[in-house]
Scaffold this active site. Structure first.
Site, mmCIF file in Angstrom:
data_model
loop_
_atom_site.group_PDB
_atom_site.id
_atom_site.type_symbol
_atom_site.label_atom_id
_atom_site.label_comp_id
_atom_site.label_asym_id
_atom_site.label_seq_id
_atom_site.Cartn_x
_atom_site.Cartn_y
_atom_site.Cartn_z
ATOM 1 N N CYS A 1 0.803 -1.211 0.000
ATOM 2 C CA CYS A 1 0.000 0.000 0.000
ATOM 3 C C CYS A 1 0.843 1.272 0.000
ATOM 4 O O CYS A 1 0.357 2.326 -0.394
ATOM 5 C CB CYS A 1 -0.940 0.014 1.199
ATOM 6 S SG CYS A 1 -0.090 -0.121 2.788
ATOM 7 N N ASN A 2 2.091 1.195 0.427
ATOM 8 C CA ASN A 2 2.882 2.427 0.471
ATOM 9 C C ASN A 2 4.256 2.302 -0.165
ATOM 10 O O ASN A 2 5.087 3.178 0.027
ATOM 11 C CB ASN A 2 3.026 2.922 1.916
ATOM 12 C CG ASN A 2 3.554 1.858 2.846
ATOM 13 O OD1 ASN A 2 4.663 1.354 2.669
ATOM 14 N ND2 ASN A 2 2.764 1.489 3.838
#
Length: 435
Positions: A47-48
């Site tokens: 996600c990051n």
């Protein structure tokens, strides 16, 4: 040579990271198969962050980088120029330092987060399943796993229970009067959902419902003691807080049954919640981008200790890698002598016991020099071992590195079987030509 293409939440938009997380991992197989530019690839997309670790035969790596950018952009539907501008390219020794930092949680939104080490292991497992890993990448990722465990056990980052889930709940606390009275809906049944259940119960939440777009809600509810729902609108309507952590579901405004006050925390990537939902009356939306902006300042002492361990591990990995060709050359030389001696012994009537004893003896002889070579490498004296090998045995490491590591392992696979049968494997560092 090892290469890494990396982009993360600090320098890349979540829109680009979202696209990469969806398609980039599928590009690894096509990147390696039938290509002379890339020998191995492991892709980590979360996600990051986006990470592509490549094993390339070319010492420059420019062509391999171009090929990787092209393949990843095609698979994820991103513009190649935008992707090239977003990624940082790391070479050689810097790759180990970076991966060890990533797997230890030092590069995460929440420093020291729990989930990343598991994501690193799963990225390697996926590469194994599709056949894109290599012996160099195996060594790199296995050492990364060892390093992250060491950081967690030997520094203050280890017991903090840090994660994006917990950070999201921490930010939500200012909006929640009493967690014990809150009605919470979890959308998703994967690892993030399980982590969310634990974090919510730590805060006293008792009223928990789960919905799964893939139909796994009932099994998940039974395992974790929740209530399962088969209707997303009904489940949202009966909740005060909605936490989404699934793969593809997008909650649109029409899925919200009424305009009562409700907090929605979107932990999914790709996004699970249409941003337009935030425009509805009474709805507050916390997504990954918002959460990352409020990430706490890292504990400087714990992080410094962790980075020191990571640096030490990276230096050790680099040292081992620098001296490995010489160790391989020595093993090849000794085993060639051993093979010839076994043939002569057999011709004189020697049996299996004699052969086993000879192999055991060779393992004993090799163990000491191999260990010493690694010690010298860590002291920056790898050339002392290489020069000594040349002076004593007229053996040069260059001859050993002409083989690709995978070929060398295959060439000597029978030796590993023979060594195990003889009981000598405990005395030998590794199979005879393992790189």
């Amino acid at each position: 040579m090892l290469l890494c293409l990396t982009a993360n939440h600090r320098n890349t938009s979540f829109d680009l990271l979202e696209k990469l997380s969806f398609g980039a991992p599928d590009a690894a197989k096509g990147l390696v198969e039938g290509s002379e530019l890339v020998s191995g690839a492991v892709v980590l997309a979360t996600c990051n962050r986006f990470e592509a670790y490549l094993d390339v035969p070319d010492a420059d790596g420019t062509a391999a980088t171009d090929r990787a950018v092209e393949a990843m952009s095609l698979a994820s539907g991103t513009d190649p120029a935008a992707l090239r501008d977003a990624v940082t390219i790391l070479h050689g020794d810097a790759v180990a330092q970076h991966l060890f930092s990533v797997s230890s949680g030092l590069e995460s939104v929440v420093v020291g987060e729990d989930e990343i080490s598991g994501q690193v292991r799963r990225a390697l497992q996926r590469a194994r399943e599709v056949g894109t890993t290599s012996s160099a990448l195996e060594r790199l990722f296995q050492k990364a796993t060892q390093t992250s465990r060491g950081v967690k056990s030997r520094t203050a980052l280890g017991g903090a229970g840090r994660s994006l889930v917990r950070l999201g709940l921490e930010l939500a606390s200012s909006r929640v009067t009493d967690w014990a009275e809150a009605r919470v809906l979890i959308v998703g049944t994967g690892q993030y959902a399980a982590t969310t259940v634990t974090a919510l119960r730590d805060r006293g939440v008792e009223n928990l419902t789960v919905f799964s777009p893939s139909g796994r809600a009932a099994a998940f509810a039974t395992k974790y003691g929740l209530v399962a729902s088969t209707s997303l609108p009904d489940a949202i309507g009966a909740s005060d807080i909605v936490i989404t952590c699934t793969a593809y579901l997008a909650i649109e405004p029409k899925a919200i049954p009424n305009s009562s006050r409700r907090l929605i925390i979107d932990l999914g990537l790709p996004r699970n919640v249409d941003p337009a939902v935030a425009t509805l009356p009474g709805i507050e939306l916390l997504d990954l981008e918002t959460i990352s902006l409020h990430a706490p300042i890292e504990d400087l002492t714990a992080a410094a200790d962790a980075r020191a361990l990571v640096g030490e591990a990276a230096a050790g990995f680099t040292a081992d890698h620098s001296v490995e060709p010489a160790i391989v050359a020595l093993r090849s030389h000794i085993f060639d002598i051993l093979d010839a001696e076994i043939v002569r012994a057999r011709s004189r009537g020697a049996g299996d016991e004699t052969e086993a004893a000879l192999r055991h003896l060779a393992g004993v002889f090799l163990h000491g020099p191999s260990a010493r070579a690694r010690e010298l490498a860590k002291e920056g004296r790898a050339n002392d071992f290489v020069d000594g090998l040349d002076a004593l045995y007229n053996v040069r490491a260059a001859g050993a590195v002409e083989l690709r590591a995978a070929d060398a392992v295959e060439l000597r696979a029978s030796d590993a079987v023979e060594l195990r049968a003889s009981g000598a494997v405990g005395d030998l560092d590794a199979p005879r030509a393992s790189a």
